[in-house]
Motif scaffolding. Structure first.
Motif, PDB file in Angstrom:
ATOM      1  N   ASP A  59       0.827  -1.129  -0.028  1.00 14.04           N
ATOM      2  CA  ASP A  59      -0.213   0.120   0.059  1.00 14.04           C
ATOM      3  C   ASP A  59       0.849   1.259  -0.068  1.00 14.04           C
ATOM      4  OD1 ASP A  59       0.955  -0.192   2.634  1.00 14.04           O
ATOM      5  OD2 ASP A  59      -1.097   0.760   3.420  1.00 14.04           O
ATOM      6  N   GLU A  60       2.152   1.186  -0.177  1.00 15.34           N
ATOM      7  CA  GLU A  60       2.802   2.317  -0.267  1.00 15.34           C
ATOM      8  C   GLU A  60       2.439   3.595  -1.247  1.00 15.34           C
ATOM      9  OE1 GLU A  60       5.100   3.452  -2.500  1.00 15.34           O
ATOM     10  OE2 GLU A  60       5.308   1.509  -3.868  1.00 15.34           O
ATOM     11  N   PHE A  61       2.053   2.915  -2.350  1.00 12.44           N
ATOM     12  CA  PHE A  61       1.860   3.926  -3.210  1.00 12.44           C
ATOM     13  C   PHE A  61       0.670   5.010  -3.006  1.00 12.44           C
ATOM     14  CE2 PHE A  61      -1.320   0.229  -3.872  1.00 12.44           C
ATOM     15  CZ  PHE A  61      -2.456   0.954  -4.155  1.00 12.44           C
ATOM     16  N   ALA A  62      -0.177   4.482  -2.011  1.00 10.38           N
ATOM     17  CA  ALA A  62      -1.462   5.622  -1.631  1.00 10.38           C
ATOM     18  C   ALA A  62      -0.710   6.739  -0.914  1.00 10.38           C
ATOM     19  CB  ALA A  62      -2.358   5.062  -0.610  1.00 10.38           C
ATOM     20  N   TYR A  63       0.247   6.364  -0.096  1.00 16.60           N
ATOM     21  CA  TYR A  63       0.876   7.709   0.802  1.00 16.60           C
ATOM     22  C   TYR A  63       1.779   8.238  -0.166  1.00 16.60           C
ATOM     23  CZ  TYR A  63       4.087   9.651   4.359  1.00 16.60           C
ATOM     24  OH  TYR A  63       4.806  10.638   4.997  1.00 16.60           O
ATOM     25  N   VAL A 186       5.028  25.911  -1.874  1.00 23.59           N
ATOM     26  CA  VAL A 186       4.048  25.109  -1.359  1.00 23.59           C
ATOM     27  C   VAL A 186       4.668  24.054  -0.295  1.00 23.59           C
ATOM     28  CG1 VAL A 186       2.558  23.147  -1.819  1.00 23.59           C
ATOM     29  CG2 VAL A 186       2.301  25.229  -3.387  1.00 23.59           C
ATOM     30  N   VAL A 187       4.164  23.701   0.756  1.00 22.18           N
ATOM     31  CA  VAL A 187       4.622  22.787   1.977  1.00 22.18           C
ATOM     32  C   VAL A 187       3.676  21.826   2.214  1.00 22.18           C
ATOM     33  CG1 VAL A 187       4.497  24.421   3.733  1.00 22.18           C
ATOM     34  CG2 VAL A 187       5.930  22.389   3.894  1.00 22.18           C
ATOM     35  N   VAL A 188       4.051  20.421   2.169  1.00 22.21           N
ATOM     36  CA  VAL A 188       2.970  19.517   2.254  1.00 22.21           C
ATOM     37  C   VAL A 188       3.600  18.535   3.542  1.00 22.21           C
ATOM     38  CG1 VAL A 188       2.001  17.142   1.638  1.00 22.21           C
ATOM     39  CG2 VAL A 188       1.486  19.267   0.380  1.00 22.21           C
ATOM     40  N   SER A 189       3.141  18.406   4.605  1.00 26.63           N
ATOM     41  CA  SER A 189       3.599  17.388   5.480  1.00 26.63           C
ATOM     42  C   SER A 189       2.466  16.000   5.837  1.00 26.63           C
ATOM     43  CB  SER A 189       3.751  18.291   6.818  1.00 26.63           C
ATOM     44  OG  SER A 189       4.197  19.469   6.465  1.00 26.63           O
ATOM     45  N   GLN A 190       3.212  15.210   6.297  1.00 29.63           N
ATOM     46  CA  GLN A 190       2.687  14.198   7.110  1.00 29.63           C
ATOM     47  C   GLN A 190       1.641  14.404   8.270  1.00 29.63           C
ATOM     48  OE1 GLN A 190       1.472  11.792   9.672  1.00 29.63           O
ATOM     49  NE2 GLN A 190       3.552  11.711  10.267  1.00 29.63           N
ATOM     50  N   GLY A 191       0.553  14.226   7.946  1.00 26.30           N
ATOM     51  CA  GLY A 191      -0.358  15.229   8.974  1.00 26.30           C
ATOM     52  C   GLY A 191      -1.222  14.129   9.966  1.00 26.30           C
ATOM     53  N   GLU A 192      -0.962  12.897  10.239  1.00 25.39           N
ATOM     54  CA  GLU A 192      -1.511  11.973  11.423  1.00 25.39           C
ATOM     55  C   GLU A 192      -2.790  11.742  11.020  1.00 25.39           C
ATOM     56  OE1 GLU A 192       0.213  10.802  14.159  1.00 25.39           O
ATOM     57  OE2 GLU A 192       2.203  11.787  13.005  1.00 25.39           O
ATOM     58  N   SER A 193      -3.476  11.284  12.303  1.00 21.68           N
ATOM     59  CA  SER A 193      -4.787  10.775  12.020  1.00 21.68           C
ATOM     60  C   SER A 193      -5.816  11.477  12.627  1.00 21.68           C
ATOM     61  CB  SER A 193      -4.990   9.272  12.444  1.00 21.68           C
ATOM     62  OG  SER A 193      -6.118   8.763  12.760  1.00 21.68           O
ATOM     63  N   SER A 194      -6.900  11.982  11.906  1.00 20.17           N
ATOM     64  CA  SER A 194      -8.147  12.624  12.756  1.00 20.17           C
ATOM     65  C   SER A 194      -8.700  11.678  13.686  1.00 20.17           C
ATOM     66  CB  SER A 194      -9.022  13.128  11.659  1.00 20.17           C
ATOM     67  OG  SER A 194      -8.470  14.205  10.739  1.00 20.17           O
ATOM     68  N   TYR A 218      -5.816  17.365   3.892  1.00 22.03           N
ATOM     69  CA  TYR A 218      -6.509  16.454   3.194  1.00 22.03           C
ATOM     70  C   TYR A 218      -5.992  15.109   3.415  1.00 22.03           C
ATOM     71  CZ  TYR A 218      -1.725  16.324   0.196  1.00 22.03           C
ATOM     72  OH  TYR A 218      -0.380  16.070   0.121  1.00 22.03           O
ATOM     73  N   ASN A 219      -7.021  14.059   3.133  1.00 21.59           N
ATOM     74  CA  ASN A 219      -6.903  12.705   3.516  1.00 21.59           C
ATOM     75  C   ASN A 219      -6.603  11.548   2.272  1.00 21.59           C
ATOM     76  OD1 ASN A 219      -7.604  13.448   6.048  1.00 21.59           O
ATOM     77  ND2 ASN A 219     -10.058  13.152   5.766  1.00 21.59           N
ATOM     78  N   PHE A 220      -6.280  10.637   3.022  1.00 25.02           N
ATOM     79  CA  PHE A 220      -6.178   9.368   2.018  1.00 25.02           C
ATOM     80  C   PHE A 220      -6.451   8.285   2.809  1.00 25.02           C
ATOM     81  CE2 PHE A 220      -1.972   9.670   3.959  1.00 25.02           C
ATOM     82  CZ  PHE A 220      -1.595   8.287   3.981  1.00 25.02           C
ATOM     83  N   PRO A 226      -2.717   3.537  11.718  1.00 23.65           N
ATOM     84  CA  PRO A 226      -3.953   3.127  12.402  1.00 23.65           C
ATOM     85  C   PRO A 226      -5.104   3.936  12.016  1.00 23.65           C
ATOM     86  CG  PRO A 226      -1.910   3.486  13.832  1.00 23.65           C
ATOM     87  CD  PRO A 226      -1.538   3.854  12.407  1.00 23.65           C
ATOM     88  N   GLY A 227      -6.104   3.042  12.091  1.00 21.27           N
ATOM     89  CA  GLY A 227      -7.277   3.881  11.742  1.00 21.27           C
ATOM     90  C   GLY A 227      -7.807   3.864  10.086  1.00 21.27           C
ATOM     91  N   GLY A 228      -6.558   3.651   9.201  1.00 20.88           N
ATOM     92  CA  GLY A 228      -6.900   3.596   7.906  1.00 20.88           C
ATOM     93  C   GLY A 228      -7.076   4.950   7.023  1.00 20.88           C
ATOM     94  N   LEU A 229      -7.481   5.860   7.877  1.00 24.43           N
ATOM     95  CA  LEU A 229      -7.756   7.273   7.200  1.00 24.43           C
ATOM     96  C   LEU A 229      -6.731   8.192   7.700  1.00 24.43           C
ATOM     97  CD1 LEU A 229      -9.613   9.191   5.365  1.00 24.43           C
ATOM     98  CD2 LEU A 229     -10.671   9.725   7.805  1.00 24.43           C
ATOM     99  N   TRP A 230      -5.986   8.762   6.918  1.00 23.55           N
ATOM    100  CA  TRP A 230      -4.535   9.646   7.347  1.00 23.55           C
ATOM    101  C   TRP A 230      -4.522  10.641   6.585  1.00 23.55           C
ATOM    102  CZ3 TRP A 230      -2.729   7.202  11.386  1.00 23.55           C
ATOM    103  CH2 TRP A 230      -1.406   7.900  11.942  1.00 23.55           C
TER     104      TRP A 230
END
Length: 286
Positions: A59-63, A186-194, A218-220, A226-230
């Motif tokens: 599943d690495e392609f999703a991230y 533009v900056v994008v960061s790994q943003g954890e889980s809601s 934004y989500n993927f 953990p939780g699947g939604l990141w």
């Protein structure tokens, strides 16, 4: 005969994910963390830092699609890209698929992660020798403070805010990121889980809002976090991730993706109500 070894990632004090391991390919301890690469039954090769799942082949392609292509298709002409972290190489791989990117600088603090992935996970590390990649084993916090370069897109591909990644969530770091960005950067960061880490999202977005004129989340979806939604955060000096998104650039690129597409780009910024309420006032798309 199948291995009876399982790997269990424990998250906080009430949740765990258990995955069957066929073989341990690499195990080491660097100056910063433990680093393991294992072959799993259902998810291919997997990288773990301090026992936490970073990457699986399945599943690495999703991230990596979503951390790279969202900012690169919003910025109209990204030529100079900076990646902080990303030691598995997957983010650099996706950035370098964009022919307009002239240089990608990747600053990873842990040489052992790069070495382990280079040797055992070529699926993500396949572009480490690309001549457009400037791979530095160095402290990303120090790099953004001292560099004289200006970057069009900055990607913070970090682990959770513990250990060596903790400073990557702080205000001083993001002020330095702002300073090394182009005027339309533009900056994008790994943003954890809601679901499980909205407090960290709130803290990170507070920091971003203190530095950048507009901030978004934004989500993927993925299999192994953990939780699947990141989430990822998106902050910019100028561009809006939807209003300045030109769909034709995606089609004209000729690139094919396993997760990303124009509809996913747009939908990713449509947050579920619990996240919108929890992050109210912190995101421009809230």
């Amino acid at each position: 005969m199948h291995s009876e070894l399982w790997i269990e990632e424990k998250f906080q004090d009430f949740l765990s994910l258990k995955i069957k391991v066929e073989k341990v390919l690499f195990s080491g301890k660097s100056d910063f963390q433990t680093v393991d690469v294992v072959e799993t039954r259902g998810h291919g090769k997997m990288l773990l830092n301090d026992g936490l799942i970073m990457v699986t082949e399945r599943d690495e392609f999703a991230y990596h699609d979503m951390i790279a292509h969202v900012p690169l298709f919003v910025h109209p002409n990204p030529k100079n890209v900076l990646i902080i972290g990303g030691g598995d190489g997957g983010t650099a791989r996706e950035v370098l698929r964009h022919s307009g990117v002239e240089k990608c600088t990747m600053v990873e603090i842990d040489a052992m992660v790069v070495k382990a992935c280079r040797e055992h996970i070529p699926q993500t590390s396949c572009e480490f020798d690309n001549p457009r990649l400037n791979l530095l084993i160095a402290d990303g916090v120090k790099f953004v403070k001292e560099t004289n370069e200006k970057f069009d897109v900055v990607i913070i591909d970090s682990t959770d805010p513990i250990g060596p990644a903790a400073p990557l969530f702080g205000p001083e770091f993001y002020q330095d990121v702002f300073n090394c960005m182009a005027d339309d950067g533009v900056v994008v960061s790994q943003g954890e889980s809601s679901w499980y880490a909205m407090d960290i999202q709130q803290s990170l977005l507070h920091v971003l809002n203190s530095v950048f004129p507009q901030c978004f989340l934004y989500n993927f979806s993925n299999l192994t976090y953990p939780g699947g939604l990141w989430s990822f955060t998106f902050a910019s000096k100028k561009y809006h991730p939807l209003q300045d998104f030109n769909r034709s650039r995606v089609h004209n690129s000729g690139l094919e993706f396993d997760y990303y597409n124009c509809a996913v780009h747009k939908a990713a910024f449509s947050l579920p109500n619990f996240a919108r309420k929890g992050l109210e006032g912190l995101i421009a798309n809230g």
